[in-house]
Motif scaffolding. Structure first.
Motif, mmCIF file in Angstrom:
data_model
loop_
_atom_site.group_PDB
_atom_site.id
_atom_site.type_symbol
_atom_site.label_atom_id
_atom_site.label_comp_id
_atom_site.label_asym_id
_atom_site.label_seq_id
_atom_site.Cartn_x
_atom_site.Cartn_y
_atom_site.Cartn_z
ATOM 1 N N ILE A 122 -0.388 -12.229 57.264
ATOM 2 C CA ILE A 122 0.644 -11.295 56.799
ATOM 3 C C ILE A 122 1.084 -11.654 55.385
ATOM 4 O O ILE A 122 1.213 -10.779 54.521
ATOM 5 C CB ILE A 122 1.853 -11.312 57.773
ATOM 6 N N LEU A 132 -0.213 0.019 67.056
ATOM 7 C CA LEU A 132 -0.201 -0.214 65.612
ATOM 8 C C LEU A 132 -1.298 -1.184 65.157
ATOM 9 O O LEU A 132 -1.795 -1.067 64.039
ATOM 10 C CB LEU A 132 1.170 -0.752 65.170
ATOM 11 N N VAL A 133 -1.672 -2.157 66.033
ATOM 12 C CA VAL A 133 -2.660 -3.169 65.630
ATOM 13 C C VAL A 133 -4.003 -2.552 65.233
ATOM 14 O O VAL A 133 -4.481 -2.783 64.115
ATOM 15 C CB VAL A 133 -2.813 -4.250 66.725
ATOM 16 N N PHE A 148 -3.528 -0.478 62.039
ATOM 17 C CA PHE A 148 -3.314 -1.300 60.839
ATOM 18 C C PHE A 148 -4.626 -1.954 60.393
ATOM 19 O O PHE A 148 -4.912 -2.019 59.194
ATOM 20 C CB PHE A 148 -2.250 -2.362 61.122
ATOM 21 N N VAL A 157 -6.551 0.572 58.531
ATOM 22 C CA VAL A 157 -5.960 0.839 57.216
ATOM 23 C C VAL A 157 -6.315 -0.284 56.238
ATOM 24 O O VAL A 157 -6.759 -0.025 55.112
ATOM 25 C CB VAL A 157 -4.419 0.987 57.348
ATOM 26 N N VAL A 158 -6.153 -1.546 56.674
ATOM 27 C CA VAL A 158 -6.442 -2.678 55.792
ATOM 28 C C VAL A 158 -7.938 -2.767 55.503
ATOM 29 O O VAL A 158 -8.354 -3.013 54.368
ATOM 30 C CB VAL A 158 -5.924 -3.999 56.405
ATOM 31 N N PRO A 208 -1.683 5.655 55.540
ATOM 32 C CA PRO A 208 -1.761 4.211 55.297
ATOM 33 C C PRO A 208 -0.388 3.582 55.064
ATOM 34 O O PRO A 208 -0.106 2.488 55.567
ATOM 35 C CB PRO A 208 -2.631 4.100 54.044
ATOM 36 N N ILE A 260 1.663 3.512 58.519
ATOM 37 C CA ILE A 260 1.096 2.539 59.470
ATOM 38 C C ILE A 260 1.422 1.117 59.001
ATOM 39 O O ILE A 260 1.850 0.262 59.791
ATOM 40 C CB ILE A 260 -0.433 2.725 59.597
ATOM 41 N N THR A 261 1.224 0.858 57.696
ATOM 42 C CA THR A 261 1.483 -0.482 57.171
ATOM 43 C C THR A 261 2.961 -0.835 57.281
ATOM 44 O O THR A 261 3.316 -1.937 57.721
ATOM 45 C CB THR A 261 1.030 -0.569 55.696
ATOM 46 N N PHE A 302 3.823 -1.364 60.961
ATOM 47 C CA PHE A 302 3.247 -2.596 61.489
ATOM 48 C C PHE A 302 4.029 -3.809 60.993
ATOM 49 O O PHE A 302 4.343 -4.717 61.775
ATOM 50 C CB PHE A 302 1.773 -2.730 61.082
ATOM 51 N N ILE A 303 4.367 -3.834 59.710
ATOM 52 C CA ILE A 303 5.037 -5.021 59.161
ATOM 53 C C ILE A 303 6.489 -5.106 59.634
ATOM 54 O O ILE A 303 6.964 -6.180 60.005
ATOM 55 C CB ILE A 303 4.899 -5.056 57.621
#
Lengths: 130, 128
Positions: free
Chosen positions: A41, B36-37, B40, B43-44, B64, B67-68, B71-72
């Motif tokens: 992260i 979300l995992v 994400f 997306v990454v 993107p 979702i990011t 997720f964060i």
């Protein structure tokens, strides 16, 4: 206390000689993966912040993300994320009173280990070849 | 005098009188993160390897960025609660308080940094 037998007593089960059940191993791994995910992260958030900080900051972060260090951190994070996700799904089953018998917990543990490796390999294949 | 047993009076309440709120939060956020995992990771995976302008444009798009951000934010608050369980297991007294404060402050700093970066990329994209 004069004639205490010091050499011939039975040993108590000790962590060093005690084989942990797979459910215990995967439970410990769940905690470790959850905390270790902070590395991935941090790398990704640094990368995002660098992207809005300027070309030089982005070049540095992007180099790390695409280097072998980034590959190891992100692949490790992907595996940790899949492992933690599958173990979290098992916790949802635990909470509903399922998978609590020893054989079931053992089988679920192997499913988490094998599943996390398979999903990580699939993620890598998807990343490199799709 | 209350006609209630001590056990009944304590049921569902922790020492903080919030009962099983942390456990329930972890349950709800874990369900969200199951969805979300994979989103994400996709997306990454699509973002790594893009050039700088492409990356800014990519995270300026709604899917993107959302979702990011989700997720964060969800992930880091889930991290605060999960870390709290670990801290309660291994630390006592002042060390426990310090560890909890460090965990909460660190996690919200990560959230703030990510949300700022995503917001800026979105606004830059709109400005163009």
């Amino acid at each position: 206390m004069a004639d205490v037998n010091r050499g011939n007593r039975p040993l108590s089960p000790h962590l060093q000689v005690y084989r942990l059940p797979m459910a215990a191993v995967t439970s410990i791994m769940t905690r470790i993966t959850g905390h270790a995910l902070v590395a991935g992260i941090l790398l990704l958030v640094w990368w995002l912040v660098a992207a809005v900080s300027g070309p030089r900051a982005f070049a540095a972060a992007d180099w790390v993300v695409r280097s072998w260090i980034g590959f190891i951190v992100l692949t490790g994070s992907a595996w940790a994320l899949w492992f933690h996700t599958l173990a979290g799904i098992r916790h949802l089953f635990y909470d509903s009173g399922q998978l609590l018998r020893i054989e079931e917990a053992e089988r679920a543990s192997w499913a988490i280990i094998i599943g996390s490796v398979v999903l990580t390999l699939l993620s890598l294949i998807l990343f490199f070849f799709a | 005098m209350r006609y209630i047993t001590p056990r009944k009076a304590a049921q569902g309440l922790g020492s903080a009188h919030s009962g099983t709120a942390d456990h329930w939060f972890l349950t709800v956020s874990s369900c969200a993160l199951v969805l979300l995992v994979p989103a994400f990771l996709l997306v990454v995976g699509n973002a790594i390897g893009l050039s700088h302008p492409e990356l800014v444009a990519y995270f300026g798009r709604p899917y993107p960025a959302l979702i990011t951000a989700l997720f964060i934010v969800v992930g880091m608050v889930h991290f605060i609660k999960g870390t709290r369980i670990m801290i309660d297991d291994y630390f006592q007294h002042t060390a426990r308080k310090v560890a909890i404060i460090v965990s909460v402050v660190f996690s919200w700093a990560v959230i703030a940094a990510a949300v700022f970066a995503l917001a800026k990329m979105t606004l830059v994209t709109v400005a163009i």
